[in-house]
Enzyme design. Structure first.
Site, PDB file in Angstrom:
ATOM      1  CG  HIS A 152      -1.905   0.850   1.061  1.00 44.45           C
ATOM      2  ND1 HIS A 152      -2.247   1.818   2.122  1.00 44.45           N
ATOM      3  CD2 HIS A 152      -3.142   0.970   0.528  1.00 44.45           C
ATOM      4  CE1 HIS A 152      -3.522   2.489   1.809  1.00 44.45           C
ATOM      5  NE2 HIS A 152      -3.653   2.151   0.730  1.00 44.45           N
ATOM      6  CE  LYS A 154      -1.626   4.750  -1.744  1.00 44.28           C
ATOM      7  NZ  LYS A 154      -2.126   4.387  -0.532  1.00 44.28           N
ATOM      8  CG  ASP A 159      17.833  13.745 -10.245  1.00 39.53           C
ATOM      9  OD1 ASP A 159      17.687  12.814 -10.930  1.00 39.53           O
ATOM     10  OD2 ASP A 159      17.737  14.876 -10.811  1.00 39.53           O
ATOM     11  CG  HIS A 394      -7.489   8.319  -0.319  1.00 45.53           C
ATOM     12  ND1 HIS A 394      -6.187   8.254  -0.494  1.00 45.53           N
ATOM     13  CD2 HIS A 394      -8.022   7.278  -0.251  1.00 45.53           C
ATOM     14  CE1 HIS A 394      -5.882   7.051  -0.905  1.00 45.53           C
ATOM     15  NE2 HIS A 394      -6.932   6.403  -0.829  1.00 45.53           N
ATOM     16  CE  LYS A 396      -4.332   6.627   2.802  1.00 42.57           C
ATOM     17  NZ  LYS A 396      -6.096   6.212   2.756  1.00 42.57           N
ATOM     18  CG  ASP A 401       0.464  17.553  23.079  1.00 46.50           C
ATOM     19  OD1 ASP A 401      -0.922  17.440  23.000  1.00 46.50           O
ATOM     20  OD2 ASP A 401       0.849  17.093  23.564  1.00 46.50           O
TER      21      ASP A 401
END
Length: 498
Positions: A152, A154, A159, A394, A396, A401
């Site tokens: 999952h 991403k 470079d 979508h 996450k 604090d």
């Protein structure tokens, strides 16, 4: 048919490992972002979908040495075609491109990916591939325990100087290009100390035993196939250069800031977290490859405030106990997740809904995203919209604090914790934490319903539209049939698979 279901993956003996270039390799993009803060990393939030896509295209266009791309979903859609065309253009000028994709959604793209891999500067590998390429579903029958667990992650690295991670896959809904739906999502673009660490994580997955070259799975393509896909991509780009979406790309705020040298990174201490790819091979009870224990230990216990944004939120009893214990200690706890009307996975909502009453009774402030107000708000602000009619959360992210913020791929549900591999960055940034806190405090009521108990003595819920002063006693903007489906799914003991 049974024989077909027992197909085997090819041998990996001939697969050659490869690795990221050295972090100190000179490059124009490296000079542009700078690294005048040794030991620190610079971060820039990518909130708007158009800006997030433009940032990727601009980085591809600036690449001089390498582009490493790792995604769960790589849809056959407009944005993916444009993204791929830019990758091919970079490869043509000598940039090495490594494209690592989870195999779950690549059945329709396998031929094109194999054609791209003919290019001497492009390698394509599929992670945790289905042995039977023709009848993939049979793989679940013979090896569900492995094939139901997916990569999952991403990750997008140019470079070994700039790194993007967050919630977005490659597809129209993630980049504000969908006609009927759009994801509210969040990425961070980063430079500095964290990028070589991200490259090492990419290399770990790229060279892992679950990673296979697409040509070994599909069969090698010939030079003509590369010529054909090159011409197809070139023609598509030419035909769409005046489209509404491409015009939005040209007019994006990111482009304007880039042109005016206004892309300012927030340089802070940070930690990269990622699951070891062995997580997919381990028994669920084995946690040595899991990042979540280390992440939560590093985040620490909040003293004043905690904000949790998770599109798929199944806290289970342990999570409810933890969050309500924070409230008892005086912590202001806010959770934003998808409503039933907004979610794209009804089964997850079925797993989540039974925890709502206990969370609210324990003092947690619970909000659920409205599905259709996003477009109206954008139009009111004077923003061009392609016609999207539904918004779905979508992103996450979590803050503690107003000091630490996590941005990554991990949902707060059993699938992210125990089954799939995930990654993300924990940033010690008051600036980025305040950015999220301001959105929650000032703008979230425009986008979400507040969920409360109708009566403290029972579990009946009400949904409050605090902006329009409306109240609902059933899941807003949903049909009786949709609510019945979720109720029916909730009867089955599948929570740990969600």
């Amino acid at each position: 048919m049974i024989v077909a279901g027992c197909a085997q993956l090819p041998s990996r003996e001939s697969i050659q490992p490869s690795y990221a270039i050295k972090a100190d390799t000179p490059s124009t993009i490296g000079d542009a972002v700078g690294n005048v803060h040794p030991g620190l990393s610079g971060f820039y939030p990518l909130v708007d979908g158009v800006d997030a896509f433009v940032a990727r295209l601009a980085l591809i266009d600036s690449a001089e040495h390498t582009i490493d791309v790792q995604y769960y979903l790589y849809h056959r859609q407009q944005t993916t075609i444009l993204f791929t065309a830019f990758l091919l253009k970079a490869a043509d000028r000598g940039v090495r491109v490594r494209l690592l994709l989870d195999d779950l959604s690549q059945a329709d793209s396998e031929i094109d990916l194999a054609a791209l891999a003919v290019h001497p500067n492009i390698e394509v590998r599929l992670f945790n591939p289905f042995p039977n390429r023709r009848f993939r579903a049979l793989g679940f029958v013979s090896n569900y325990s492995l094939l139901s667990r997916r990569m999952h992650n991403k990750s997008f690295i140019v470079d070994n100087k700039v790194f993007i991670t967050g919630g977005r896959n490659i597809g129209n809904a993630y980049f504000s290009a969908e006609d009927h739906s759009e994801f509210i999502d969040l990425d961070v673009m980063s430079a500095g100390d964290i990028v070589p660490k991200a490259s090492k994580a990419f290399d770990l997955y790229w060279n892992h035993q679950l990673s296979y070259p697409v040509e070994d799975l599909h069969g090698s393509r010939d030079e003509q196939s590369l010529v054909n896909i090159t011409e197809s991509l070139r023609t598509y780009v030419l035909q769409n250069q005046d489209s509404n979406y491409v015009e939005q790309l040209r007019e994006s705020e990111f482009v304007k800031r880039l042109q005016n040298d206004e892309i300012q990174f927030d340089w802070q201490e940070s930690t990269l977290f990622f699951d070891h790819p062995d997580k997919l091979l381990n028994d669920v009870s084995e946690k040595s490859a899991n990042m979540s224990p280390s992440l939560f230990k590093e985040m620490g216990q909040p003293e004043h405030k905690a904000i949790i944004v998770s599109p798929y939120f199944i806290p289970k009893e342990q999570g409810v106990e933890l969050l309500t214990s924070w409230v008892k200690k005086g912590v202001d706890v806010t959770v934003l997740t998808n409503s039933l009307a907004a979610t794209d996975v009804s089964a997850v909502h079925a797993g989540y809904k039974k925890y709502r009453a206990d969370l609210i009774r324990g003092g947690v402030k619970l909000w659920e995203l409205k599905p259709s107000d996003l477009v109206a708000i954008k139009r009111k602000a004077g923003r061009k919209v392609t016609g999207s009619s539904q918004a779905s959360l979508h992103a996450k992210t979590m803050t503690i604090d107003d000091k630490k913020i996590f941005v990554g791929t991990m949902n707060l549900d059993p699938r992210s914790f125990d089954l799939n591999t995930e990654m993300g960055v924990l940033i010690n940034s008051e600036k980025l934490s305040h950015f999220l806190a301001h959105w929650v405090d000032k703008k979230m009521p425009d986008y979400a319903w507040k969920v409360e108990l109708k009566n403290p003595n029972d579990d009946q819920l009400i949904w409050l539209d605090t902006v329009n002063n409306k109240q609902f006693e059933k899941e807003p903007q949903t049909s009786s049939w949709r609510r019945f489906q979720v109720w029916f799914i909730s009867l089955f003991p599948i929570e740990d698979e969600l």
